[in-house]
Design a protein around this motif. Structure first.
Motif, PDB file in Angstrom:
ATOM      1  N   UNK A   1     -14.576  67.323  -1.604  1.00  0.00           N
ATOM      2  CA  UNK A   1     -15.985  67.646  -1.819  1.00  0.00           C
ATOM      3  C   UNK A   1     -16.714  66.526  -2.569  1.00  0.00           C
ATOM      4  N   UNK A   2     -16.486  65.286  -2.171  1.00  0.00           N
ATOM      5  CA  UNK A   2     -17.068  64.124  -2.853  1.00  0.00           C
ATOM      6  C   UNK A   2     -18.560  64.347  -3.071  1.00  0.00           C
ATOM      7  N   UNK A   3     -19.042  63.956  -4.213  1.00  0.00           N
ATOM      8  CA  UNK A   3     -20.413  64.090  -4.695  1.00  0.00           C
ATOM      9  C   UNK A   3     -20.676  65.520  -5.164  1.00  0.00           C
ATOM     10  N   UNK A   4     -20.381  66.542  -4.353  1.00  0.00           N
ATOM     11  CA  UNK A   4     -20.602  67.932  -4.782  1.00  0.00           C
ATOM     12  C   UNK A   4     -19.703  68.244  -5.968  1.00  0.00           C
ATOM     13  N   UNK A   5     -18.437  67.884  -5.874  1.00  0.00           N
ATOM     14  CA  UNK A   5     -17.518  67.901  -7.014  1.00  0.00           C
ATOM     15  C   UNK A   5     -17.436  66.434  -7.441  1.00  0.00           C
ATOM     16  N   UNK A   6     -18.120  66.070  -8.513  1.00  0.00           N
ATOM     17  CA  UNK A   6     -18.326  64.653  -8.857  1.00  0.00           C
ATOM     18  C   UNK A   6     -17.096  63.950  -9.427  1.00  0.00           C
ATOM     19  N   UNK A   7     -16.118  63.699  -8.565  1.00  0.00           N
ATOM     20  CA  UNK A   7     -14.888  63.043  -9.004  1.00  0.00           C
ATOM     21  C   UNK A   7     -15.158  61.627  -9.535  1.00  0.00           C
ATOM     22  N   UNK A   8     -16.319  61.058  -9.201  1.00  0.00           N
ATOM     23  CA  UNK A   8     -16.655  59.732  -9.719  1.00  0.00           C
ATOM     24  C   UNK A   8     -16.888  59.762 -11.228  1.00  0.00           C
ATOM     25  N   UNK A   9     -17.003  60.948 -11.799  1.00  0.00           N
ATOM     26  CA  UNK A   9     -17.176  61.089 -13.250  1.00  0.00           C
ATOM     27  C   UNK A   9     -15.841  61.246 -13.973  1.00  0.00           C
ATOM     28  N   UNK A  10     -14.740  61.164 -13.228  1.00  0.00           N
ATOM     29  CA  UNK A  10     -13.404  61.261 -13.823  1.00  0.00           C
ATOM     30  C   UNK A  10     -12.744  59.896 -13.692  1.00  0.00           C
TER      31      UNK A  10
ATOM     32  N   UNK B   1     -11.750  52.683 -16.218  1.00  0.00           N
ATOM     33  CA  UNK B   1     -11.582  52.022 -14.928  1.00  0.00           C
ATOM     34  C   UNK B   1     -12.087  52.952 -13.831  1.00  0.00           C
ATOM     35  N   UNK B   2     -12.965  52.441 -12.952  1.00  0.00           N
ATOM     36  CA  UNK B   2     -13.624  53.319 -11.976  1.00  0.00           C
ATOM     37  C   UNK B   2     -13.727  52.715 -10.588  1.00  0.00           C
ATOM     38  N   UNK B   3     -12.786  51.919 -10.159  1.00  0.00           N
ATOM     39  CA  UNK B   3     -12.914  51.276  -8.855  1.00  0.00           C
ATOM     40  C   UNK B   3     -12.198  52.006  -7.729  1.00  0.00           C
ATOM     41  N   UNK B   4     -11.534  53.092  -8.025  1.00  0.00           N
ATOM     42  CA  UNK B   4     -10.775  53.797  -6.987  1.00  0.00           C
ATOM     43  C   UNK B   4     -11.702  54.447  -5.976  1.00  0.00           C
TER      44      UNK B   4
ATOM     45  N   UNK C   1     -16.029  54.751  -6.926  1.00  0.00           N
ATOM     46  CA  UNK C   1     -16.527  55.586  -8.015  1.00  0.00           C
ATOM     47  C   UNK C   1     -17.590  54.831  -8.795  1.00  0.00           C
ATOM     48  N   UNK C   2     -17.367  53.563  -9.030  1.00  0.00           N
ATOM     49  CA  UNK C   2     -18.320  52.760  -9.796  1.00  0.00           C
ATOM     50  C   UNK C   2     -19.676  52.732  -9.093  1.00  0.00           C
ATOM     51  N   UNK C   3     -19.655  52.623  -7.777  1.00  0.00           N
ATOM     52  CA  UNK C   3     -20.915  52.607  -7.013  1.00  0.00           C
ATOM     53  C   UNK C   3     -21.640  53.941  -7.166  1.00  0.00           C
TER      54      UNK C   3
ATOM     55  N   UNK D   1     -23.807  44.697 -13.598  1.00  0.00           N
ATOM     56  CA  UNK D   1     -22.709  43.784 -13.913  1.00  0.00           C
ATOM     57  C   UNK D   1     -21.360  44.396 -13.581  1.00  0.00           C
ATOM     58  N   UNK D   2     -21.316  45.720 -13.389  1.00  0.00           N
ATOM     59  CA  UNK D   2     -20.061  46.400 -13.111  1.00  0.00           C
ATOM     60  C   UNK D   2     -19.809  46.624 -11.633  1.00  0.00           C
ATOM     61  N   UNK D   3     -20.554  45.964 -10.761  1.00  0.00           N
ATOM     62  CA  UNK D   3     -20.369  46.153  -9.323  1.00  0.00           C
ATOM     63  C   UNK D   3     -18.986  45.685  -8.901  1.00  0.00           C
ATOM     64  N   UNK D   4     -18.427  46.391  -7.926  1.00  0.00           N
ATOM     65  CA  UNK D   4     -17.149  45.986  -7.366  1.00  0.00           C
ATOM     66  C   UNK D   4     -17.400  45.004  -6.233  1.00  0.00           C
TER      67      UNK D   4
END
Length: 192
Positions: free
Chosen positions: A133-142, A148-151, A161-163, A174-177
């Motif tokens: 449920x990407x975005x709806x369940x915001x796994x990018x916040x974990x 580290x957030x590039x997965x 996740x960083x994006x 500055x944190x762009x992958x």
């Protein structure tokens, strides 16, 4: 409606997909490099799904995803998710993840502690990686310890996740992958 259905739709970062069934949303697919690859991923995950018009629940999810990817604050609490087939542990991880406020993060270990299972760091990380449920369940916040957030999850396509955190206004340019630099935000394609 019998079985599952899906639709591909335009967003600020490209063509996304969403699949649903009678009990709610079963998955969200962020864009791959080309729309055909997004469709293939959806077909691989939901081979029985047929492309059709969205239900009101799916339409609400689509509108929220489109708004989120434009950088707007979105509340997905009215969107029904189909948790059938989702492990109970993963469901508990997703419930905590859904409560993380926009612009904030938790680490895998912080979620494990909140679950009362401080030694379950790896299980939390695996649940986050399986999040359909990407975005709806915001796994990018974990994030991993250290932020580290590039997965990318299988449902995240080429979007890191960083994006997603940057779209939310939580990251700096500055944190762009490397992928974010190579795959700039594409304008939405016209319908039809």
């Amino acid at each position: 409606m019998l079985g599952r259905a899906y639709i591909i739709f335009d967003t600020a970062i490209g063509r996304c997909g969403i699949a649903w069934g009678q009990s709610g949303i079963v998955g969200v697919q962020l864009p791959e490099a080309r729309e055909i690859e997004t469709r293939r991923r959806l077909f691989k995950l939901y081979p029985e799904a047929r492309e059709t018009r969205p239900t009101p629940n799916a339409e609400a999810a689509i509108e929220g995803i489109v708004a989120f990817l434009r950088g707007e604050t979105v509340d997905f609490s009215d969107v029904t998710l189909d948790m059938g087939g989702i492990r109970v542990f993963d469901q508990r991880v997703y419930q905590i993840t859904q409560r993380i406020p926009r612009g904030e993060t938790l680490t895998y270990s912080e979620i494990a502690v909140r679950l009362g299972a401080s030694g379950a760091l790896r299980s939390v990380a695996q649940a986050v990686a399986r999040n359909p449920f990407v975005v709806i369940v915001p796994c990018h916040r974990v994030l991993e310890a250290g932020g580290y957030a590039d997965k990318m999850s299988p449902h995240g396509g080429l979007v890191s996740k960083r994006r997603l955190r940057s779209i939310e206004g939580a990251g700096s340019s500055a944190n762009k992958t490397l992928l974010d630099v190579l795959l700039p935000v594409a304008p939405p394609r016209p319908p039809g």
